[in-house]
Design an enzyme around this catalytic site. Sequence first.
Site, PDB file in Angstrom:
ATOM      1  N   GLU A 147     109.846  92.248   1.910  1.00 51.78           N
ATOM      2  CA  GLU A 147     109.014  92.801   2.766  1.00 51.78           C
ATOM      3  C   GLU A 147     109.116  94.280   3.406  1.00 51.78           C
ATOM      4  OE1 GLU A 147     109.361  93.373   7.672  1.00 51.78           O
ATOM      5  OE2 GLU A 147     109.781  91.413   7.042  1.00 51.78           O
ATOM      6  N   HIS A 148     110.365  94.920   3.124  1.00 46.39           N
ATOM      7  CA  HIS A 148     110.688  96.129   3.373  1.00 46.39           C
ATOM      8  C   HIS A 148     110.089  96.792   2.222  1.00 46.39           C
ATOM      9  CE1 HIS A 148     114.147  96.483   6.568  1.00 46.39           C
ATOM     10  NE2 HIS A 148     113.654  95.333   6.489  1.00 46.39           N
ATOM     11  N   HIS A 172     112.880  88.947   3.003  1.00 47.87           N
ATOM     12  CA  HIS A 172     112.711  90.041   4.081  1.00 47.87           C
ATOM     13  C   HIS A 172     112.947  91.282   3.498  1.00 47.87           C
ATOM     14  CE1 HIS A 172     115.215  92.282   7.079  1.00 47.87           C
ATOM     15  NE2 HIS A 172     113.944  92.201   7.633  1.00 47.87           N
ATOM     16  N   GLU A 230     121.011  96.433   8.912  1.00 49.42           N
ATOM     17  CA  GLU A 230     120.284  95.571   9.905  1.00 49.42           C
ATOM     18  C   GLU A 230     120.974  94.420  10.413  1.00 49.42           C
ATOM     19  OE1 GLU A 230     115.858  93.283  10.147  1.00 49.42           O
ATOM     20  OE2 GLU A 230     115.966  95.116   8.968  1.00 49.42           O
TER      21      GLU A 230
END
Length: 455
Positions: free
Chosen positions: A69-70, A66, A146
């Site tokens: 991905e950022h 993840h 997040e």
Amino acid sequence: MRSLLAISLIIAAPLALASGSVHEYMLDNGLKLIVKEDHRAPVVVTQVWYRIGASYETDGITGISHVLEHMMFKGTDAHPPGEFSRIIAENGGEENAFTSQDYTTYFQRMEKSRLPVSFELEADRMRNLHLQEEEFRKEINVVMEERRMRTDDKPTALTYEQFAAVAHTASSYRTPTIGWMNDLENLSLADLQDWYRRWYAPNNATVVVAGDVEPDAVLALAKQYFGPLKPEPITRPKPRIEPEQQGLRAIRIEVPAEVPYLIMGYKVPVLKTAEHDWEPYALEVLAGILDGGDSARLATELVRGSSIASSAGAGYDSYSRQADLFLLDGTPAGKHTVAELQQALLEQVKRLQEAPVGKDELARIKSKVVADAVYEQDSIFYQAMKIGQLDAVGLDWHLNDQYVARINAVTAAQIQEVARKFLVERQLTVAELVPLPMEAVSKTHAAMQEVSDVR
């Protein structure tokens, strides 16, 4: 009421109409290209699916897929940070990405003539991404925040995370996609660079293109932009198969919350792991019987009927890389307790085990399950997504074309059989959210602010 055959014919017809030709190609460097024609509107969707996600991660680096991905939006030599999104927007497009347990996907929606723009950008960042310490530190802080907002400060999400970690012991589905906070705090740029090099390669990717396109032209563009990229030796992860569960597992999560919550999960097979290929389809219809709209059993009997639950649901996804869970969840209503809700849900399961579903109910639920699949075909994005999802977990994307027929073939006896075989206490995990007073949240936030002020 219309017969099941009539319903099947009515539903299958628009699905066939929405289905254009699908073409599959393999480039010399191992990149797979799948093109789905749909000439109803002059638009195109591009999706790049990497076969890497949270279930590939090991302890100590959870959340790395993840985080990467950022970082994929942070630029290359040819396209500095911020340029990717700016170029897509200037060309009238939309773009985003998502990470799951089994894959990471990047996509754009654009006018059909802009497909070369999408391919150029995706090919560039597939092998030429800049991973720099300063940007990495910024993005790690974004991901940690997040996590705080979407998991730590959200009682139901936190309950699910703890539930999954207990339900799965060996299976890597116990790993949260967002990652454990301690792992995020200790993740390094070197970890990320290694993860990117190992997995972001043409021979670990599938490019799915759907829309108003000509397959030969798409293939020529793919060869132009993706063809020169070098492949990477790919070592597939070891299976990490979940051992047979030996009995009921139960946990209590005590956090500040406004209402209690219950989640239950039974170990079940998926399309990739089922002993019999009809079982996942029977489980899908079973989920529809319980939670397939306002006329399904949970809504009519637990929410509106007995009013035991203010909400209740069931869920199952057959498109996974490993065996997974059949889920039931809900929130008790009024003065009713979690124990009462759990008993009511167990009684619904028992009813499915003891008595076959009636002909009319089965026809109605099948029509709902299939209609949902048909309506998805109106979206070019979801046409591409179904293909990419199946391919990314190691399934034949042609299974998507068989879906209507396989759902319509499910019998009442098969539904009863999967309920008896899989929805049993021995394979059940239960998690209960026990609300603590909400004042605790305010006190915690106040304490954190005091620490921040001291710093």
